[in-house]
Motif scaffolding. Structure first.
Motif, PDB file in Angstrom:
ATOM      1  N   VAL A  56      33.423  44.653  36.261  1.00  0.00           N
ATOM      2  CA  VAL A  56      34.620  45.501  36.306  1.00  0.00           C
ATOM      3  C   VAL A  56      35.774  44.756  35.644  1.00  0.00           C
TER       4      VAL A  56
ATOM      5  N   TRP B  42      41.289  46.301  38.070  1.00  0.00           N
ATOM      6  CA  TRP B  42      40.783  47.185  39.123  1.00  0.00           C
ATOM      7  C   TRP B  42      41.145  46.590  40.480  1.00  0.00           C
TER       8      TRP B  42
ATOM      9  N   GLN C 184      39.148  50.477  44.379  1.00  0.00           N
ATOM     10  CA  GLN C 184      38.477  51.136  43.257  1.00  0.00           C
ATOM     11  C   GLN C 184      37.042  50.633  43.108  1.00  0.00           C
ATOM     12  N   THR C 185      36.875  49.332  43.229  1.00  0.00           N
ATOM     13  CA  THR C 185      35.544  48.737  43.042  1.00  0.00           C
ATOM     14  C   THR C 185      34.594  49.198  44.135  1.00  0.00           C
TER      15      THR C 185
ATOM     16  N   TYR D 146      33.596  52.704  43.514  1.00  0.00           N
ATOM     17  CA  TYR D 146      32.641  52.746  42.401  1.00  0.00           C
ATOM     18  C   TYR D 146      31.240  52.393  42.892  1.00  0.00           C
TER      19      TYR D 146
ATOM     20  N   VAL E 289      30.203  40.901  42.321  1.00  0.00           N
ATOM     21  CA  VAL E 289      30.685  41.749  41.233  1.00  0.00           C
ATOM     22  C   VAL E 289      31.397  40.851  40.241  1.00  0.00           C
TER      23      VAL E 289
ATOM     24  N   MET F 258      41.262  42.753  41.518  1.00  0.00           N
ATOM     25  CA  MET F 258      40.065  41.920  41.456  1.00  0.00           C
ATOM     26  C   MET F 258      40.396  40.543  40.878  1.00  0.00           C
TER      27      MET F 258
END
Length: 470
Positions: free
Chosen positions: A168, A172, A176-177, A180, A194, A221
């Motif tokens: 990602v 972000w 949001q992550t 997703y 991630v 992030m």
């Protein structure tokens, strides 16, 4: 082939099947008998009840336990229930034989749903022509990913990596992550972190799942990613990757290309396989059996061992030539012929102990320029102390046996000399081979044995000729 939902025996109407494994962890003979019977009867239903819901490692053990002529019928009878990941759990020879018997269409269908690292593991030992024939039958995206992994050198991170990962952008948020990950269907089956990448797909860092789930939803992030950026290059040797996992207690690590673009991920389960494979390689090399597998044919096994034994024979002639120099002394004193194997044998065993520790320390990078002289001094001290203690034991035994105190003294001194030479040879020879980029595990054993044989015979027979018969 596609993975299927587990089927209990009762679901298939076949309750009361024998257990898979006995109390000692080995495959239960009754279970194997049931597998044999199902194959002989071409009973696909019973075979599915026995093996359809087993872990791939268990299926691999079953394949290896079956006679060679029953392995392909086993796979064919299982049909869609057979998970091709089981082929990553068998010996290389068995896997190559099975893939050779399977059609390219069947192999392509089987590897299509595997993790990319497992698919590469199955395909990498095939000829380029066979690889291309199988890859041509895969979807374009899968074909490109596998070709890229296969283009990397053998035994590198690029061959062991999975090409399915989650990445990602740094802007972000954690919310949001997480959304997703919940909403997106096409995700890897298992993942532990991630990755964060820039617009050029260059690796910036990673966020472990536990850290992601604990972060407030508005957190970017970039603010929670691991700044240490534990990553490996696709061309890094797999053994170096394993050492990094061990050193930093990693569960997964990003794999990047020469421009630091993210190309894959390597996980701890792959590293465990690497550690086991490298350890087995070192053990086989020390014994001079190369890449031999237990399933190899008689002629292949003969070919891999014969050369090594030939080289050992040549060095044995060198030791014998030393003995022949003292044939006159031996003919005058039979006790020398009786006792001289003791000196050589003790030296050989002592040298093997030192050599094994040294080769392993070199393989794990525990032995380097900073501590080599300290370790060398330690081995010399051990050799001297062992030599002194066994000199007393063997010398006293020889003196009592042959009623000759001087003979006991001679063999005692020879024992000290040979155990000291064993300590030096056991560490210096592997270091010398490492210095010249020759695998010390492969080449050290025969030279170390040669040194201890020659020094042992020279010391014992030379001293005896000088002191006892001079």
């Amino acid at each position: 082939m596609a993975e299927v939902e587990p089927n209990a025996p009762e679901t298939l109407g076949l309750a009361g099947l024998p257990p898979l494994r006995a109390e000692d962890g080995e495959l239960d003979p009754l279970f194997l008998d049931a597998i044999h019977s199902a194959i002989e009867a071409a009973d696909a239903r019973t075979l599915a009840a026995l093996a359809a819901d087993l872990h791939e490692a268990d299926v691999g053990d079953i394949i290896e336990a079956l006679p060679a002529d029953e392995r392909m019928p086993f796979i064919q009878l299982l049909g869609e229930h057979f998970d091709f990941a089981a082929l990553t759990e068998v010996d290389d020879t068995v896997r190559a034989q099975l893939i050779e018997e399977l059609s390219p269409e069947a192999v392509a269908e089987g590897v299509r749903d595997l993790d990319s690292d497992d698919a590469v593991y199955i395909l990498e030992d095939l000829d380029n022509e066979d690889q291309e024939e199988i890859l041509a039958k895969l979807p374009a995206v899968d074909r490109m990913a596998l070709r890229r992994s296969l283009d990397f050198p053998e035994e590198t991170a690029g061959r062991r990596m999975q090409t399915d990962f989650i990445a990602v952008p740094p802007f972000w948020t954690a919310g949001q992550t997480i959304d997703y990950l919940r909403d997106h269907k096409d995700l890897p089956d298992e993942f532990y972190e991630v990755f964060v990448i820039d617009p050029g797909f260059r690796f910036l860092g990673g966020v472990a799942l536990n850290r992601l789930l604990r972060a407030p939803r508005p957190t970017r992030m970039a603010d929670i990613m691991n700044d240490e950026r534990q990553r490996v290059f696709a061309t890094d040797d797999q053994e170096d990757v394993a050492r990094m996992f061990e050193r930093y207690n990693l569960v997964s690590a990003a794999v990047v290309d020469e421009a630091e673009r993210l190309v894959g991920v390597i996980t701890v389960d792959d590293v465990v396989d690497v550690i086991q494979a490298e350890a087995e390689e070192d053990i086989r090399a020390l014994a001079g059996v190369g890449d031999e597998e237990i399933s190899d044919s008689v002629f292949y096994t003969l070919r891999t061992r014969w050369v090594w034994l030939l080289f050992n024979m040549l060095t044995a002639f060198l030791a014998s030539s030393v003995i022949s120099m003292f044939s006159g002394s031996i003919s005058k004193m039979v006790a020398l012929a009786v006792l001289m194997p003791i000196v050589a044998s003790m030296g050989g065993n002592a040298a093997t102990q030192t050599m094994t520790v040294t080769v392993r320390a070199l393989a794990t990078r525990d032995l380097d320029a900073h501590n080599v002289w300290r370790i060398f001094g330690r081995e010399l001290s051990v050799g001297l102390l062992n030599g002194g203690s066994f000199a007393l034991i063997v010398g006293a035994a020889a003196a009592l046996w042959f009623q000759d105190l001087a003979l006991g003294g001679v063999i005692g001194v020879a024992m000290i000399v040979n155990l000291l030479s064993a300590a030096m040879a056991g560490i210096l020879i592997p270091l010398a081979f490492e210095r010249f980029d020759i695998d010390p595990a492969v080449a050290s054993g025969v030279f170390v044995t040669m040194v201890t044989d020659v020094v042992g015979f020279l010391a014992f027979l030379g001293l005896a000729s000088w002191i006892l018969l001079g």
